[in-house]
Design a protein around this motif. Structure first.
Motif, PDB file in Angstrom:
ATOM      1  N   PHE A  63     -18.558  -3.099   7.715  1.00 26.50           N
ATOM      2  CA  PHE A  63     -18.213  -1.766   8.211  1.00 26.50           C
ATOM      3  C   PHE A  63     -18.467  -0.623   7.228  1.00 26.50           C
ATOM      4  O   PHE A  63     -18.169   0.527   7.545  1.00 26.50           O
ATOM      5  CB  PHE A  63     -16.743  -1.749   8.656  1.00 26.50           C
ATOM      6  N   ALA A  64     -19.021  -0.894   6.067  1.00 24.93           N
ATOM      7  CA  ALA A  64     -19.362   0.186   5.138  1.00 24.93           C
ATOM      8  C   ALA A  64     -20.393   1.104   5.794  1.00 24.93           C
ATOM      9  O   ALA A  64     -21.419   0.640   6.304  1.00 24.93           O
ATOM     10  CB  ALA A  64     -19.919  -0.380   3.836  1.00 24.93           C
ATOM     11  N   GLY A  65     -20.097   2.403   5.815  1.00 22.34           N
ATOM     12  CA  GLY A  65     -20.981   3.356   6.478  1.00 22.34           C
ATOM     13  C   GLY A  65     -20.876   3.333   7.982  1.00 22.34           C
ATOM     14  O   GLY A  65     -21.597   4.056   8.677  1.00 22.34           O
ATOM     15  N   LYS A  66     -19.960   2.513   8.501  1.00 21.62           N
ATOM     16  CA  LYS A  66     -19.799   2.389   9.953  1.00 21.62           C
ATOM     17  C   LYS A  66     -18.346   2.608  10.357  1.00 21.62           C
ATOM     18  O   LYS A  66     -17.848   1.992  11.298  1.00 21.62           O
ATOM     19  CB  LYS A  66     -20.272   1.010  10.427  1.00 21.62           C
ATOM     20  N   GLY A  67     -17.657   3.460   9.611  1.00 23.19           N
ATOM     21  CA  GLY A  67     -16.285   3.798   9.975  1.00 23.19           C
ATOM     22  C   GLY A  67     -15.248   3.372   8.972  1.00 23.19           C
ATOM     23  O   GLY A  67     -14.109   3.856   9.019  1.00 23.19           O
ATOM     24  N   LEU A  68     -15.585   2.468   8.049  1.00 19.91           N
ATOM     25  CA  LEU A  68     -14.636   2.079   7.014  1.00 19.91           C
ATOM     26  C   LEU A  68     -14.650   3.138   5.917  1.00 19.91           C
ATOM     27  O   LEU A  68     -15.669   3.363   5.272  1.00 19.91           O
ATOM     28  CB  LEU A  68     -14.994   0.709   6.442  1.00 19.91           C
ATOM     29  N   LEU A  69     -13.512   3.797   5.716  1.00 22.25           N
ATOM     30  CA  LEU A  69     -13.396   4.848   4.712  1.00 22.25           C
ATOM     31  C   LEU A  69     -12.909   4.316   3.376  1.00 22.25           C
ATOM     32  O   LEU A  69     -13.268   4.831   2.330  1.00 22.25           O
ATOM     33  CB  LEU A  69     -12.449   5.944   5.216  1.00 22.25           C
ATOM     34  N   ASP A  70     -12.084   3.283   3.421  1.00 21.89           N
ATOM     35  CA  ASP A  70     -11.564   2.676   2.196  1.00 21.89           C
ATOM     36  C   ASP A  70     -10.895   1.361   2.557  1.00 21.89           C
ATOM     37  O   ASP A  70     -10.579   1.104   3.722  1.00 21.89           O
ATOM     38  CB  ASP A  70     -10.554   3.604   1.512  1.00 21.89           C
ATOM     39  N   ALA A  71     -10.683   0.525   1.565  1.00 23.60           N
ATOM     40  CA  ALA A  71      -9.986  -0.744   1.763  1.00 23.60           C
ATOM     41  C   ALA A  71      -9.344  -1.162   0.456  1.00 23.60           C
ATOM     42  O   ALA A  71      -9.935  -0.978  -0.607  1.00 23.60           O
ATOM     43  CB  ALA A  71     -10.947  -1.823   2.260  1.00 23.60           C
ATOM     44  N   LYS A  72      -8.154  -1.702   0.546  1.00 24.21           N
ATOM     45  CA  LYS A  72      -7.424  -2.180  -0.627  1.00 24.21           C
ATOM     46  C   LYS A  72      -6.838  -3.543  -0.316  1.00 24.21           C
ATOM     47  O   LYS A  72      -6.341  -3.779   0.793  1.00 24.21           O
ATOM     48  CB  LYS A  72      -6.271  -1.237  -0.973  1.00 24.21           C
ATOM     49  N   VAL A  73      -6.870  -4.445  -1.283  1.00 21.95           N
ATOM     50  CA  VAL A  73      -6.155  -5.706  -1.122  1.00 21.95           C
ATOM     51  C   VAL A  73      -4.762  -5.539  -1.721  1.00 21.95           C
ATOM     52  O   VAL A  73      -4.563  -4.770  -2.665  1.00 21.95           O
ATOM     53  CB  VAL A  73      -6.896  -6.886  -1.775  1.00 21.95           C
ATOM     54  N   GLY A  74      -3.805  -6.252  -1.145  1.00 19.56           N
ATOM     55  CA  GLY A  74      -2.439  -6.128  -1.631  1.00 19.56           C
ATOM     56  C   GLY A  74      -1.508  -7.093  -0.944  1.00 19.56           C
ATOM     57  O   GLY A  74      -1.941  -8.094  -0.344  1.00 19.56           O
ATOM     58  N   TYR A  75      -0.233  -6.765  -1.006  1.00 15.88           N
ATOM     59  CA  TYR A  75       0.814  -7.662  -0.543  1.00 15.88           C
ATOM     60  C   TYR A  75       1.709  -6.941   0.459  1.00 15.88           C
ATOM     61  O   TYR A  75       2.095  -5.790   0.260  1.00 15.88           O
ATOM     62  CB  TYR A  75       1.655  -8.143  -1.733  1.00 15.88           C
ATOM     63  N   ILE A  76       2.063  -7.633   1.533  1.00 18.35           N
ATOM     64  CA  ILE A  76       2.894  -7.073   2.582  1.00 18.35           C
ATOM     65  C   ILE A  76       3.663  -8.204   3.255  1.00 18.35           C
ATOM     66  O   ILE A  76       3.264  -9.368   3.192  1.00 18.35           O
ATOM     67  CB  ILE A  76       2.021  -6.304   3.618  1.00 18.35           C
ATOM     68  N   GLY A  77       4.777  -7.858   3.864  1.00 18.34           N
ATOM     69  CA  GLY A  77       5.527  -8.845   4.631  1.00 18.34           C
ATOM     70  C   GLY A  77       6.617  -9.561   3.875  1.00 18.34           C
ATOM     71  O   GLY A  77       7.262 -10.468   4.407  1.00 18.34           O
ATOM     72  N   GLY A  78       6.855  -9.166   2.613  1.00 21.48           N
ATOM     73  CA  GLY A  78       7.891  -9.809   1.815  1.00 21.48           C
ATOM     74  C   GLY A  78       9.003  -8.860   1.435  1.00 21.48           C
ATOM     75  O   GLY A  78       9.049  -7.710   1.890  1.00 21.48           O
ATOM     76  N   ASP A  79       9.915  -9.335   0.611  1.00 22.90           N
ATOM     77  CA  ASP A  79      11.106  -8.567   0.246  1.00 22.90           C
ATOM     78  C   ASP A  79      11.098  -8.040  -1.187  1.00 22.90           C
ATOM     79  O   ASP A  79      11.760  -7.049  -1.485  1.00 22.90           O
ATOM     80  CB  ASP A  79      12.365  -9.430   0.440  1.00 22.90           C
ATOM     81  N   ALA A  80      10.378  -8.687  -2.093  1.00 20.96           N
ATOM     82  CA  ALA A  80      10.423  -8.305  -3.501  1.00 20.96           C
ATOM     83  C   ALA A  80       9.765  -6.952  -3.735  1.00 20.96           C
ATOM     84  O   ALA A  80       8.819  -6.566  -3.037  1.00 20.96           O
ATOM     85  CB  ALA A  80       9.732  -9.368  -4.357  1.00 20.96           C
TER      86      ALA A  80
END
Length: 211
Positions: A63-80
């Motif tokens: 999707f680069a150049g086709k609507g993707l403006l940025d992307a980051k990897v990370g962590y979600i769905g937890g409590d810490a």
């Protein structure tokens, strides 16, 4: 990353574990704040599909150049708070390795991003992708709006019936607090072309879904 029981994967896994004990950084992007950094019409999408190195790499290629403006990897769905990669790898924080996408809905739709999600990984395996096993590798869609929830459920129902033809393990849940992964994880496979790629990350050739 972690290839349970696969000796050939061990050196790569151990190399990751000896990284510094750094912690994640709170990004804090929400549908309301994303416009502060990106165009006003920009939207967020967050998915988890196993090792986030490959997930980011595949989305950027597609999707680069086709609507993707940025992307980051990370962590979600937890409590810490401020979870580190090492903590997430233990499964004790409840976080999933995930990709947060900023996209232009005039160029690529949320539906297209989710259809790609279901093509590029195996959503039928519970808490695992390929040799990577653990809740941090679960398949999940984290929605931000009622409309995203509706689209995610509609596509998931069709994908289960028309593509995979078996029960899916994918969770569809509200997006909670997001934490950016450490800097060395961002664009990892661009910076390390010979780095580990999960063998379940490839595009399946499915027929278009019914409308």
């Amino acid at each position: 990353m972690f290839a349970s029981g696969t000796i050939s994967m061990m050196p790569s896994f151990l190399a990751r574990l000896i990284r510094p004990f750094s912690s994640s950084t709170h990004l804090g992007l929400t549908p309301d704040t994303v416009a502060q950094k990106y165009p006003a019409n920009a939207q967020l999408a967050t998915v988890a599909a196993g090792c986030f190195w490959g997930v980011e790499h595949m989305y950027r290629k597609a999707f680069a150049g086709k609507g993707l403006l940025d992307a980051k990897v990370g962590y979600i769905g937890g409590d810490a708070k401020h979870p580190s990669y090492r903590q997430v790898c233990t499964g004790s924080t409840g976080h999933a390795e995930a990709l947060q996408i900023v996209f232009d809905p005039e160029q690529v739709s949320y539906r297209q991003l989710l259809e790609f999600f279901y093509r590029m990984h195996d959503p039928t395996t519970l808490n695992s992708q390929g040799p990577d096993v653990g809740t941090q590798y679960r398949s999940a869609i984290f929605f931000y709006t009622d409309e995203q929830e509706r689209i995610a459920k509609d596509i998931t129902e069709k994908v289960q019936k028309e593509w995979w033809k078996k029960k899916l393990s994918t969770e569809i849940i509200p997006a909670g607090e997001w934490w950016d992964a450490e800097d060395y994880h961002q664009l990892y496979l661009d910076k390390n072309p010979s780095g580990y790629e999960c063998p379940s990350h490839f595009l399946r050739k499915f027929e278009p879904l019914s409308s």
